[in-house]
Write an enzyme that holds these catalytic residues in place. Structure first.
Site, PDB file in Angstrom:
ATOM      1  CG  ASP A  43       2.755   4.347   6.874  1.00 36.94           C
ATOM      2  OD1 ASP A  43       2.549   5.013   7.842  1.00 36.94           O
ATOM      3  OD2 ASP A  43       2.031   5.392   5.182  1.00 36.94           O
ATOM      4  CG  HIS A 185       6.256   1.452   4.475  1.00 33.87           C
ATOM      5  ND1 HIS A 185       6.833   2.369   3.472  1.00 33.87           N
ATOM      6  CD2 HIS A 185       5.171   1.462   3.926  1.00 33.87           C
ATOM      7  CE1 HIS A 185       5.961   2.825   3.106  1.00 33.87           C
ATOM      8  NE2 HIS A 185       5.054   2.274   3.310  1.00 33.87           N
TER       9      HIS A 185
HETATM   10 NI    NI Z   1       0.959   1.704   2.586  1.00 32.84          NI
END
Ligand code: NI
Length: 591
Positions: A43, A185
């Site tokens: 992400d 991430h």
């Molecule tokens: Ni996010």
């Protein structure tokens, strides 16, 4: 307890129905157990570490899904293009990561649609990318307007909190399970390092790292817009990944014909200018022809965004020139089928046209007894092999008979007399095997007789309309040929030399005005042919008569090869001799 049992019963029923549903897809459960699949997701990117992640994923043959922010996509367009073209899945994580529930419905929808537009502009696509709302926070009003599924996670690595590569690696390995969607991430260097360190162990444990789209597709689970998904557990179905396209080349007019094949249900996209494969690529709909050297790149895909197989890349360096098609009107030879820019060169003395050839510009008058040699060449193209044509003294044009061939004269005579027919394109297949059907056809044509009326032969493998049907009927009525059994003629079987002798001698006997005596078994043949003992008893008188009449000679002087087969050229040669014998015998009778 009772209540629990009841609920379990209901659950079991539900599972059974689901399983039956998957099982109903025909031919899709071949790889029943399938591989363990896991969807790694990243992400908030792309960012400065995304390239290193992509390098590592590529090196390990792993795919992942990237829930990107529109704002970051604008800053890192090259990384977006790389994610897309390297087979990962591009997904939507809003434009700049707000809490969507805190926005008005219009503002929230704009966050989603603006990011879709940016991603589509960079990839040339027009899709609604899978969405993951920031903080997993999404209201029902927006959800009802979404044109894509929402993807969340079943494994949270907390990589953003513990920024430590070792921690990330262990979190991935400890929590991984078949069908998991793992949240990470790629804006943290520790995440990139940690997850790449985990890949080898995941592979060793039997995992295949796939995109979210592939996780669901391979398990035969369709997902729909406005619904949330967290994982896709193994259900016994694995539809398999798209394989690298297979390519086949064949020469064609104007260049090289390219045929591509791929896994069932996958589309093939290709380019011929070396450019990356994407929405702008050509969609393969059937074989195509390339006329000049180029680089072919192709990929099979269930979706270009995160559903592609490995790429095929092929340098096409050698394009063959086109074969010329000869035509002949009895006097003039012409060539056709060669595109502009290619040249047919020929000689009329049979010499090599690559050195002495004259460029063809229009029909060429042929004199009987001419051997033509020709080929096609073109700039940057591979010249065709040299082919020849022989225009015989009797006025027949041959593509596969030359004056040097031993059978040239007998074949030419058999063709002129109408015994032997070509197979098209001036070919006579002199080396083709002579079948029983062809042998009786040759004899039938030679006899000049015709059959009419209802058929009388009992052969079930001879049907009206077969090219040999009349010939077999004639040979049967005239007692020249018998079947291989009561009801079978075996027209497609190669004729053996002893069978051919029986046919020839029977024909000689039937067609001669005064019949033909089967010579008594000649014991001298035993000395002539060392394999005389292998001749079947029924055939011995016929072989002896055929040899006596000069119809057949041994392959070598001392061997007869009774079960050897004959070529069309050999068949033509014996027919010509038989025809001569019959004419002589008719003349002697006249006299
Ligand atoms: Ni996010």
């Amino acid at each position: 307890m009772k209540r629990i049992m009841k609920r379990m019963g209901a659950l079991l029923l539900c599972c059974a129905l689901l399983t039956a549903g998957f099982g109903a897809v025909p031919g899709t459960r071949a790889a029943a157990a399938g591989k363990k699949l896991i969807a790694l997701t990243f992400d908030d990117g792309p960012g400065p570490y995304t390239d290193r992640l992509l390098d590592g994923l590529k090196a390990k043959g792993a795919h992942a899904s990237f829930f990107t922010l529109g704002q970051r996509a604008e800053l890192y367009p090259a990384q977006i293009k790389r994610i897309f073209s390297e087979g990962h899945q591009l997904c939507n994580h809003s434009y700049n990561h707000p809490q969507l529930t805190a926005l008005s419905a219009t503002e929230a929808l704009n966050q989603v649609s603006a990011t879709d537009r940016i991603l589509n502009r960079l990839t040339g696509g027009s899709e609604s990318h899978y969405l993951r709302a920031p903080y997993g926070s999404m209201g029902p009003a927006l959800r009802s307007q979404l044109n894509c599924p929402e993807i969340y996670w079943s494994v949270d690595t907390l990589d953003w909190k513990y920024r430590d590569a070792g921690y990330v690696k262990n979190a991935v390995l400890d929590m991984a399970f078949d069908g998991a969607v793992v949240l990470m991430h790629d804006i943290h260097p520790t995440t990139v390092t940690g997850v790449l360190q985990a890949l080898d162990t995941l592979k060793a444990r039997g995992y295949e790292m796939v995109t979210v789209r592939e996780l669901f597709r391979r398990r035969g689970v369709s997902i729909s817009k406005g619904r949330m998904y967290y994982r896709c557990d193994s259900n016994g179905t694995d539809l398999g990944a798209a394989a690298r396209p297979q390519v086949q080349f064949s020469p064609a007019a104007g260049g090289l014909r390219v045929t591509l094949t791929a896994s069932a249900g996958a589309k093939i996209y290709y380019t011929l200018d070396g450019s990356d494969l994407g929405y702008g690529s050509r969609l393969y709909t059937g074989p195509f022809t390339v006329g000049s050297p180029c680089t072919l790149r192709a990929v099979a895909a269930y979706s270009l965004n995160g559903g592609r197989g490995p790429e095929l890349s092929y340098g096409i360096h050698s394009i063959p020139a086109s074969e010329a098609t000869p035509g002949f009107d009895g006097t003039y030879l012409s060539f056709s089928g060669v595109p502009d820019g290619q040249v047919v060169a020929y000689t009329l003395d049979g010499s090599d046209p690559t050195w002495y050839g004259v460029p063809y510009t229009g029909p060429v008058a042929l004199k009987p007894g001419t051997k033509v040699a020709f080929y096609t060449r073109g700039t940057g193209l591979k010249a065709t092999p040299v082919r020849t044509l022989y225009y015989s003294p009797k006025g027949n044009l041959y593509a596969d008979v030359s004056p040097e061939d031993w059978f040239c004269d007998p074949v030419d005579e058999a063709v002129s007399l109408g015994f032997l027919k070509g197979v098209g394109d001036f070919r006579f297949q002199p080396h083709g095997e002579l079948t029983r059907g062809m042998a009786v056809s040759l004899l039938y044509r030679m006899s000049g007789e015709t059959v009419s009326g209802a058929r009388t032969n009992p052969f079930e493998d001879v049907r009206d309309g077969d090219y040999f049907a009349d010939a077999v009927e004639w040979a049967y009525r005239r007692s020249i040929a018998a079947g291989v059994s009561e009801k079978a003629f075996a027209p497609g079987r190669p004729v053996t030399r002893q069978e051919l002798c029986r046919l020839l001698v029977n024909a000689l006997d039937t067609l001669s005005p005064s019949g033909w005596e089967l010579s008594p078994e000649d014991s001298s043949l035993e000395e002539t042919f060392t394999d005389w003992g292998q001749v079947d008893d029924w055939a011995k008188p016929h072989v002896a008569a055929a040899v006596d009449a000069g119809l057949l000679v041994g392959e070598k002087l001392d061997l007869f090869h009774p079960d050897g087969t004959a070529t069309r050229a050999q068949g033509a040669a014996v027919l010509v001799r038989l025809d001569r014998l019959l004419k002589e015998s008719a003349q002697s009778t006249d006299a």
